[in-house]
Scaffold this active site. Structure first.
Site, PDB file in Angstrom:
ATOM      1  N   MET A 111       0.843  -1.197   0.000  1.00 30.22           N
ATOM      2  CA  MET A 111       0.000   0.000   0.000  1.00 30.22           C
ATOM      3  C   MET A 111       0.886   1.258   0.000  1.00 30.22           C
ATOM      4  SD  MET A 111      -3.078  -1.000   2.616  1.00 30.22           S
ATOM      5  CE  MET A 111      -2.054  -1.295   4.022  1.00 30.22           C
ATOM      6  N   CYS A 112       0.264   2.399  -0.292  1.00 27.78           N
ATOM      7  CA  CYS A 112       0.980   3.671  -0.235  1.00 27.78           C
ATOM      8  C   CYS A 112       1.340   3.992   1.223  1.00 27.78           C
ATOM      9  CB  CYS A 112       0.126   4.797  -0.802  1.00 27.78           C
ATOM     10  SG  CYS A 112      -0.180   4.616  -2.572  1.00 27.78           S
ATOM     11  N   PRO A 113       2.483   4.581   1.515  1.00 26.15           N
ATOM     12  CA  PRO A 113       3.462   5.095   0.537  1.00 26.15           C
ATOM     13  C   PRO A 113       4.508   4.062   0.106  1.00 26.15           C
ATOM     14  CG  PRO A 113       4.157   5.731   2.723  1.00 26.15           C
ATOM     15  CD  PRO A 113       2.888   4.931   2.900  1.00 26.15           C
ATOM     16  N   THR A 165       4.284   1.707  -1.906  1.00 20.76           N
ATOM     17  CA  THR A 165       4.260   1.498  -3.358  1.00 20.76           C
ATOM     18  C   THR A 165       5.271   2.431  -4.033  1.00 20.76           C
ATOM     19  OG1 THR A 165       2.425   3.036  -3.436  1.00 20.76           O
ATOM     20  CG2 THR A 165       1.877   0.689  -3.477  1.00 20.76           C
ATOM     21  N   ASN A 204      -0.812   8.167  -7.193  1.00 20.48           N
ATOM     22  CA  ASN A 204       0.279   8.633  -6.321  1.00 20.48           C
ATOM     23  C   ASN A 204       1.670   8.384  -6.901  1.00 20.48           C
ATOM     24  OD1 ASN A 204      -1.643   9.419  -4.521  1.00 20.48           O
ATOM     25  ND2 ASN A 204      -1.432   7.637  -3.176  1.00 20.48           N
TER      26      ASN A 204
END
Lengths: 90, 269
Positions: A24-26, A28, A57
């Site tokens: 998942m972000c961040p 990624t 993003n």
């Protein structure tokens, strides 16, 4: 690291693949950035991902940090939210 | 050296930064920083540098933890009273980040050992509570040509400056002269100090070290940053290298061999 060498299925010659499905972000962007850092200008990176927010993003962060440009985003499956994001190192 | 999955996760919020990235993180992990003083300044400095992933942190202090330290020296807990500050600090820092190797020096830093202790450092942080030590660190670092930062605090105010000998920036002696003996300045024990002031300045010292290691941003060189947390003032005072400075001027002396650092010369004997 989840980077792999070029696959036969790739449309891009001499590309590098990074599989961050499940991230998942961040993270990624963190994994994408770490892979881009060791590539050279003009190299192609194919990022396999399944976190929808990363579709926006990752390209935005890559642009802001002058790391890479987005070439295209392709769906892997029509029935499953998985994509390949194609980036070119700047 | 590749970053492990755990390291990528641990440092992800700073790897995201344009100024750090994986390249910067590896530089931090390969760096060695020495910290003199594990009191109030050293507490916040040590916590943040260890957390940021500095590879080796050499911590130097001879003192033991006292009850009256605890309102500001946040490395040390009530259970650590009467323990060596180095041991107490290493305990916390090792728990915080096992990536950071803590090297303990349980001794006074003196003209006899300062060069040997500090020579392998990439950056040095002075966080002691007395002027003779600050002058000794200034002179040692100039002799070794190692960049360093010095901070001082009292009551609600404090100041910090960084010196890069190879760039011939103004040194501590250029500004404060030769105040190593007959020092009339007051100490925190006499004048008092609020804990947040060294907390802020210790963070600024850590930030100076990080910026130097990563070669990013601007250092507090050729200026002193003065803060007053009672009045919310953050000021910069421009200072200049003094070409007659006995430490870094045009005709410098190796002061570590010659100068009188008050009681420090008599330590280790």
């Amino acid at each position: 690291m989840l980077a792999m060498n070029s696959r036969d299925k790739s449309n891009y010659k001499n590309s590098t693949q990074l599989d961050i499905r499940g991230k998942m972000c961040p993270l990624t962007f963190v994994y994408t950035k770490l892979t881009l850092e060791v590539l050279t200008k003009g190299d192609i990176l194919e990022v396999y991902l399944d976190f929808p927010a990363a579709l926006k993003n990752i390209p935005e962060s890559c642009k802001r940090q002058n790391l890479a440009e987005l070439l295209e985003i392709k769906e892997i499956h029509s029935d499953k939210p998985e994509w390949i994001m194609i980036l070119r190192k700047i | 050296m590749d970053l492990t999955e755990e390291q990528i996760n641990r440092y992800s919020r700073q790897i995201v930064l344009k100024e750090v990235g994986g390249i910067g993180q590896k530089k931090l992990l390969a760096s060695k920083i020495s910290l003199i003083g594990l009191g109030a300044l050293g507490s916040s400095t040590a916590y943040y540098l260890a957390a940021a992933g500095v590879g080796t942190l050499q911590i130097i202090d001879f003192d033991t933890v006292e009850m009256s330290n605890l309102h500001r020296q946040i490395l040390h807990f009530t259970k650590d009273i009467n323990s060596k500050k180095t041991t107490s600090a290493a305990d916390k820092l090792n728990s915080l980040n096992p990536d950071c190797t803590i090297e303990i020096i349980n001794d006074h830093i003196t003209p006899k050992n300062s060069k040997a202790l500090l020579k392998d450092s990439d950056f040095i942080i002075e966080g002691s509570d007395n002027l003779p030590t600050k002058m000794l660190i200034n002179d040692t670092c100039i002799s070794l040509k190692i960049p360093f930062t010095i901070a001082g605090v009292l009551r609600f105010h404090g100041q910090i400056m960084t010196v890069v000998p190879e760039k011939m920036t103004s040194c501590y002696r250029c500004v404060f002269g030769d105040i190593t003996e007959g020092d009339s300045s007051m100490s925190c024990s006499q004048a008092g100090v609020i804990g947040f002031v060294p907390g802020v300045l210790g963070c600024l010292e850590a930030n100076e070290a990080l910026k130097y290691i990563l070669n990013i941003g601007d250092l507090i060189t050729n200026k002193i940053m003065y803060i007053d947390l009672l009045r919310n003032n953050f000021d910069f005072i421009e200072v200049h290298r003094n070409n007659k400075c006995i430490a870094c001027g045009d005709d410098p002396k190796d002061l570590v061999e010659e100068a009188n650092y008050g009681g420090l010369n008599a330590c280790n004997e």
